[in-house]
Design an enzyme around this catalytic site. Structure first.
Site, PDB file in Angstrom:
ATOM      1  N   ALA A  74       0.809  -1.219   0.000  1.00  0.00           N
ATOM      2  CA  ALA A  74       0.000   0.000   0.000  1.00  0.00           C
ATOM      3  C   ALA A  74       0.843   1.269   0.000  1.00  0.00           C
ATOM      4  CB  ALA A  74      -0.947   0.006   1.195  1.00  0.00           C
ATOM      5  N   HIS A 204      -0.224  -8.221   3.133  1.00  0.00           N
ATOM      6  CA  HIS A 204       0.129  -8.848   4.413  1.00  0.00           C
ATOM      7  C   HIS A 204      -0.858  -8.555   5.539  1.00  0.00           C
ATOM      8  CE1 HIS A 204       1.976  -5.309   6.582  1.00  0.00           C
ATOM      9  NE2 HIS A 204       2.033  -4.850   5.342  1.00  0.00           N
ATOM     10  N   THR A 244      10.632  -6.684 -12.676  1.00  0.00           N
ATOM     11  CA  THR A 244      10.178  -8.064 -12.797  1.00  0.00           C
ATOM     12  C   THR A 244       9.047  -8.344 -11.826  1.00  0.00           C
ATOM     13  OG1 THR A 244      12.396  -8.766 -13.451  1.00  0.00           O
ATOM     14  CG2 THR A 244      10.896 -10.483 -12.644  1.00  0.00           C
ATOM     15  N   CYS A 329       4.640   1.589  11.735  1.00  0.00           N
ATOM     16  CA  CYS A 329       5.628   2.491  11.160  1.00  0.00           C
ATOM     17  C   CYS A 329       6.068   3.563  12.153  1.00  0.00           C
ATOM     18  CB  CYS A 329       5.059   3.172   9.919  1.00  0.00           C
ATOM     19  SG  CYS A 329       4.614   2.001   8.624  1.00  0.00           S
TER      20      CYS A 329
END
Length: 383
Positions: A74, A204, A244, A329
């Protein structure tokens, strides 16, 4: 053998579902091809797997497959959405953005960066309910408003924001609408089928691995959103997210979403039952619940205990439960929660909010009475 510590920090991250881990391992060790390799079967199988995952995941939003971009999570999705609209805002002279003061730092900090580039950002404070008023957002709309960015579910309080109402009321305006749905995806699936222009998701939070997420960027009729890339090299994902593709993680994300969709009713019921058990047990303590409990997800509970320092309480509880004071965070910081402060809570309550969040299948060993007894004992000592 050490004491079993019950995990009550699911808003920070969840354990990867073992069924998801099996899928990820398969695509790491058996079908390990690069989805961009076009000359052999390994690459073809990887490409088909990604296409099927994209189609299913897009369907969970009522979106088309080409409206879904795979990202690392996100935070990256938020940055692509917010910073990717910057050139259009500058070219069109629309430099006004509306958001809330309770957003995750992954939204607040990119917007603060845009302020340094001459954009004007209105940060709406929600009041004690922790829920931003749709009217407060609409009242701030201007002809030069480029974007409204309001989160789906607050990561600290679990309060659900009125994103469906906002989507409906903004759809006939030229203003784009972005929703950080890191905490809401899978839990309130119908909300995200609303006409929201940009939606950010992390895997997650629903049992998928860390490092994979999505950005939904809906078409505007026949036109694509005027997003510009913030990274370059390779042209993957419509040129908006080069590099990738992490096929194992994408396959794991799709499997986690399928599982969560299938088990949603049971998950919701079990999460709500644990919430009731916790509140019943904690009734012997003195606390306030932070946020409007009429608009809340069942698995996040934010409490301020009277006379108790949250950091000291976490130390006391660390051998019993894993909890946090807020966003992972910022939880290393001892500063009061910016979310609770923006809600206007008294300083002591804002500094001592404790977030309990859970996935029901990871809490079978939780002794709610023992937890309540520890809190009660601490309050008695501080009296």
């Amino acid at each position: 053998m050490g004491r079993v510590v019950t995990y009550l920090d699911a808003a920070a991250t969840t354990r990867v579902d073992p069924r998801v881990a099996e899928v990820v391992l398969h695509w790491m060790t058996d079908d390990f091809g690069n989805a961009g390799s076009r000359t052999h079967e390994y690459g073809s199988r990887a490409k088909r797997g990604v296409q099927q995952s994209r189609q299913f995941l897009a369907s969970t939003f009522g979106a088309e497959p080409d409206e879904l971009i795979f990202t690392s999570g996100a935070t990256e999705s938020n940055n692509i959405a917010l910073l990717g609209l910057t050139p259009h805002g500058e070219q069109s002279g629309r430099r006004h953005i509306i958001t809330s003061a309770i957003e995750h730092k992954a939204v607040i900090e990119p917007l603060e960066h845009l302020q340094s580039r001459g954009f004007e950002v209105d940060f709406i404070e929600p009041g004690l309910s922790g829920r931003v008023s749709a009217d407060a957002v609409l009242e701030r709309l201007r002809p030069d408003t480029l974007l409204v960015s309001i989160m789906h579910v607050n990561n600290e309080t679990g309060v659900v924001q009125p994103v469906v109402e906002l989507a409906e009321r903004l759809r006939d305006t030229p203003t784009y609408f972005h929703v950080d749905a890191a905490q809401g995806y899978g839990k309130l699936p119908q909300d995200l089928t609303a006409p929201i222009d940009l939606i950010s998701v992390s895997g997650h939070k629903i049992g998928a691995p860390k490092g994979v997420g999505m950005l939904v960027a809906r078409h505007q009729g026949w036109d694509e959103l005027p997003l510009q890339p913030i990274m370059f090299g390779g042209g993957q994902e419509r040129g908006l997210r080069p590099g990738t593709l992490p096929v194992p993680l994408i396959m794991g994300l799709a499997e986690a979403a399928r599982i969560f969709q299938k088990e949603h009713a049971r998950w919701t019921k079990s999460a709500a039952e644990l919430r009731t058990r916790l509140l019943d047990a904690l009734a012997k303590t003195r606390f306030r619940i932070n946020g409007d409990q009429n608009h809340v997800v069942p698995h996040i509970l934010n409490l301020s205990f009277d006379g108790v320092d949250a950091e000291a309480l976490i130390v006391l509880l660390k051998e019993h439960v894993a909890v946090a004071t807020g966003s992972a965070c910022t939880s290393a910081s001892y500063a009061p929660s910016h979310v609770l402060t923006a809600m206007g809570l008294p300083e002591e309550a804002a500094a001592n909010g404790l977030r309990l969040s859970w996935f029901p299948d990871q809490t079978s060993d939780l002794d709610v009475d023992a937890l309540a007894a520890l809190v009660s004992h601490m309050q008695s000592d501080s009296a």
